[in-house]
Enzyme design. Structure first.
Site, mmCIF file in Angstrom:
data_model
loop_
_atom_site.group_PDB
_atom_site.id
_atom_site.type_symbol
_atom_site.label_atom_id
_atom_site.label_comp_id
_atom_site.label_asym_id
_atom_site.label_seq_id
_atom_site.Cartn_x
_atom_site.Cartn_y
_atom_site.Cartn_z
ATOM 1 C CB CYS A 1 -0.960 0.000 1.192
ATOM 2 S SG CYS A 1 -0.200 -0.410 2.764
ATOM 3 C CG HIS B 1 -0.506 4.145 4.566
ATOM 4 N ND1 HIS B 1 -1.163 3.860 5.741
ATOM 5 C CD2 HIS B 1 -0.137 2.939 4.033
ATOM 6 C CE1 HIS B 1 -1.196 2.545 5.919
ATOM 7 N NE2 HIS B 1 -0.586 1.969 4.893
#
Length: 344
Positions: free
Chosen positions: A130, A242
């Protein structure tokens, strides 16, 4: 007529997100099968306005399945992806099991779509980590213009990257702090609430963690093997999305204004970069969104041809589920698949 799609790991964070995104984007599926472990057999999950009942992966029949979107962990992928691929279905895998396999394409559609052509060697396509996915989306347009020589990246990764149990752990710890209860850490090596942990995955011999190693090898495979990259990956007490502080050393000069304009035109990127309080994107704003947001674009005067920026994205979407669905769309749009159900 559409395709028969099976979602493995349908009860997990990413599996549920895959089903939501397929419905949102109108993926051409005439049949969707939800699969999970035996202990989750019978669990109901949503797919648009429908409710699907999960069947057990161990007893699934893949003979008429066209695409398998797999998000059930590396051990499950290593056991099942080759079997499913040999049965004729294409597996798009979210785990790290096949990312460095030279016979398995590692794909971010905005970055290296042409590499998908090699998927027939094993009928497996890998989805990157990711943190790598959002990074390469931001790096690709800059690399095309000025050639990236070196990347230094520090990540601020949400707990959802470690699964639902990690999210539950952060919630329970935060609650315990507020009610003056004992703070217990079930998922993390140290307390997560109101703290940051500079370790994601296990440590390797050179002192890097495996997450940091993944970012390095995956960026090289997806973008350019000549790029040098060092990462410091940090878990932060955020539920979703994130963030990454990225510093680049380029082969050719590129001003901040030029970089800003290039990124504004790049697929998958959304620039929000006002030099004023709040003129940037944080993980909170990125949650639930598809774009990779880029802010704080500025020149780095400490190196020749240096550039710095702030990159934020929803790790459950672009970092996992969305990218998986985009790969499936890529196969369909390029007519690389003929549905087994259509051919029958």
């Amino acid at each position: 007529m559409g395709f028969h799609v099976a979602v493995v790991g349908a009860t997990g964070n990413v599996g549920r997100e895959i089903l939501d995104i397929m419905a949102e984007r109108g993926f051409p599926a005439d049949k969707v099968t939800a699969l999970a472990s035996r202990r989750s057999q019978g669990t109901e999950v949503s797919f648009g306005d429908k409710t699907l009942t999960c069947s057990a992966l161990e007893t699934a029949d893949f003979s008429d399945v066209d695409i398998v979107l797999m998000s059930a962990g590396g051990d499950v992928s290593r056991e099942w992806a080759p079997k499913i691929g040999k049965a004729g279905a294409v597996v798009i895998d979210n785990s790290s099991a096949f990312r460095v396999d030279p016979d398995v394409p590692l794909i971010v559609p905005e970055v290296n779509a042409d590499a998908v052509e090699g998927f027939r060697k094993k009928n497996i396509i890998a989805n990157p980590n990711c943190s790598t996915a959002q990074l390469v989306v931001a790096l690709k347009p800059i690399h095309d213009r000025a050639k990236i020589r070196r990347v230094v990246v520090s990540t601020y990764q949400s707990v959802s990257g470690a699964g639902k149990e990690a999210m539950d752990d952060l919630f329970a710890q935060t609650r315990a702090v507020f009610v003056s209860d004992t703070v217990e850490s079930k998922k993390f090596p140290k307390r997560m609430a109101f703290n940051v942990i500079p370790q994601i995955d296990v440590f390797m011999e050179d002192g890097a963690t495996k997450e940091e190693w993944k970012m390095m090898v995956e960026t090289k495979k997806i973008l350019d093997p000549k790029i040098k990259l060092i990462a410091t990956c940090v878990r932060v007490p955020v539920f979703i999305s994130h963030a990454e502080a990225v510093t680049l050393e380029l082969e050719e000069p590129l001003s901040a204004d030029e970089a800003r304009e290039i990124l504004r035109e790049a697929p998958g990127c959304l620039v929000v970069d006002k030099r004023e309080p709040g003129g940037y994107v944080t993980p909170y704003e990125a949650a639930g969104e598809d774009a990779t947001y880029i802010s704080r674009i500025r020149e780095d005067p400490t190196v020749e041809n240096g550039l710095a920026m702030w990159v934020v994205s929803d790790n459950l979407r672009k970092g996992a589920a969305l990218n998986t669905v985009q790969i499936a769309e890529l196969l369909v749009n390029r007519k690389l698949l003929t549905g087994q159900r259509q051919a029958a």
